[in-house]
Design a protein around this motif. Sequence first.
Motif: not given
Length: 106
Positions: A62, A89, A92-93, A98
């Motif tokens: 991040s 984000s 999720q990656q 997702q």
Amino acid sequence: MALTRNFKETMKARADADPAFRAALLSDAVELLLSGDLDTGKAVLRSFINATVGFEELATRSGIPAKSLMRMFGPKGNPTAASLFAVISALQQATGVQLGVNAEAA
């Protein structure tokens, strides 16, 4: 009295073994945040982080220092929208979970 497994260890074992549990945990955290229950949402998100990538890896992904992340998701933390969405984000990656948004009339 018998010793029990540490809560964090139990959560990590379940998250590692069960992709549906991982997805539900992240989804629940975000739903709690969106509903205005920030304290519970942050606590669930912190549990998700500990059970999956950990704060050090999340910091790398991040671009937010690990100590700042720990403060953000602590009881007195107050993450900015930009930081919160950067974390979601990155999570999720990192985890392959997702999230999507569905609009419903009130």
